[in-house]
Motif scaffolding. Sequence first.
Motif: not given
Lengths: 244, 244
Positions: A19, A22-23, A61, A73, A75, A239-241
């Motif tokens: 979290r 991601v946020d 991540y 990391a 993106p 899932e964006g990575r």
Amino acid sequence: MAAAQTETLHSRILAELTRKIVDGSWPPGHQLPKETELATQYGVSRMTMNKVLTQLAQEGYVVRRKRTGTVVAQPRAQSAVLAINNIQDEVAALSRRYHWRLLSAETRPRSAQDQRQLDLDAEEGTCDTLFLQGLHYSNDDPFCLESRAINLGVVPDAAGMDFDCDVPGSWLLQTMPWTNARHHVRAVNVAGRDATLLQLPVGAACLEILRKTQIEGEWVTYVRLLYPGEAHQLVAEFEGRPGG
Amino acid sequence: MAAAQTETLHSRILAELTRKIVDGSWPPGHQLPKETELATQYGVSRMTMNKVLTQLAQEGYVVRRKRTGTVVAQPRAQSAVLAINNIQDEVAALSRRYHWRLLSAETRPRSAQDQRQLDLDAEEGTCDTLFLQGLHYSNDDPFCLESRAINLGVVPDAAGMDFDCDVPGSWLLQTMPWTNARHHVRAVNVAGRDATLLQLPVGAACLEILRKTQIEGEWVTYVRLLYPGEAHQLVAEFEGRPGG
DNA sequence: TAGTGGTCTAGACCACTCC
DNA sequence: GAGTGGTCTAGACCACTAG
């Protein structure tokens, strides 16, 4: 994934760290505390925290390096994964009736057309090969045209099969152990016999999927699946990575 | 994966067990010895063997159940994953020159055409939206036509950007933290303005990729990428196993 | 109720890498 | 040389589930 079970220690911590990344609380490049510190902060053993960080790393991540520690990391490429499922399941998922009709089956040397159409590898030409063609139907409408080559050297049982009844793809799946495959997907203008079989006007856009299946280095089967473009699409969640 | 490093204990054991499954020594349904037995057999601690079996399970090779133990999984759907990468990398991978040309950029209410073309969700219509269109070139040939909507409520900085210089996709990627996306891929017959821009005859088959990107539940951007079908294909490697 | 996988700990040694 | 992640152990308790 479902956020239902925040049961185990490491899954709870994993969710918490994910979290933060991601946020944006931990932006790309941010240096994480070291394993032992994090373990202390969260009141767990180092092994448990290691499990969390290892998973975070293999999900892309974070990047972990000895001496320098763990950082969030960058993106990278907008890479995604698309699921290609088997046709019977696709039709079933649309709550439609499925059936299969075999058009032709013959054991013969490969022709130049086979070579081109199925994108056969040149050096794999010596074995006995079974060529099949058939149609997958959804509610009695042509849903997919399948052209296939099967290596009888690897799957001799295929020679005696009645592919009027058994769908070749499903049968191979049940027969073979684990396999690897390479896929190519592209758009083509349908023409000639393909158009007739799919009941499409010449020139209609179709999604073409070429699949080469291998087991332990030997080729098992080449397939060409032709879907009417308007009627079919691949869908993918992502899932964006980085990587993937 | 590369079989180069058979270094660590669990990677060596993992490779050994995977091999037994893939080559058919352990067919689908076969019952594995229990963790403690395997650990003894291989002379490792239970934790190490657990790590191996857990990974084997999450790769889909085995199914683990309490009380009943671990069994080799049934090969299921022919599901595969296809990678969708960003365009700049694709062009670079072909060792061609890449450049981007912005065709239009405007902030305006969404039209019915936007809605249809980008597959915009109906309920997400209230925010200020920036609409972009541009072309990706490979060696001065049109490689991909991009139509995009950007949610200025989430990415207000986009309003002040000069997308003549910055490729919107790359810029967004650098700007936003982590995102999720949904993709649809299908084949379409190109027509009208799209055909003109891509320098294709009307009716040529194109690969259309629709992507909706979200962050924390808010939509960030909708993109439609249109590739000349003959010139482009998605490629995927695939390790045969259930789920995916 | 007994047996299995799921999890966690505390401590240890090693390899790699930057200083 | 010092600090980090990578790995492994021996032992423990728990949750779930088939019988």
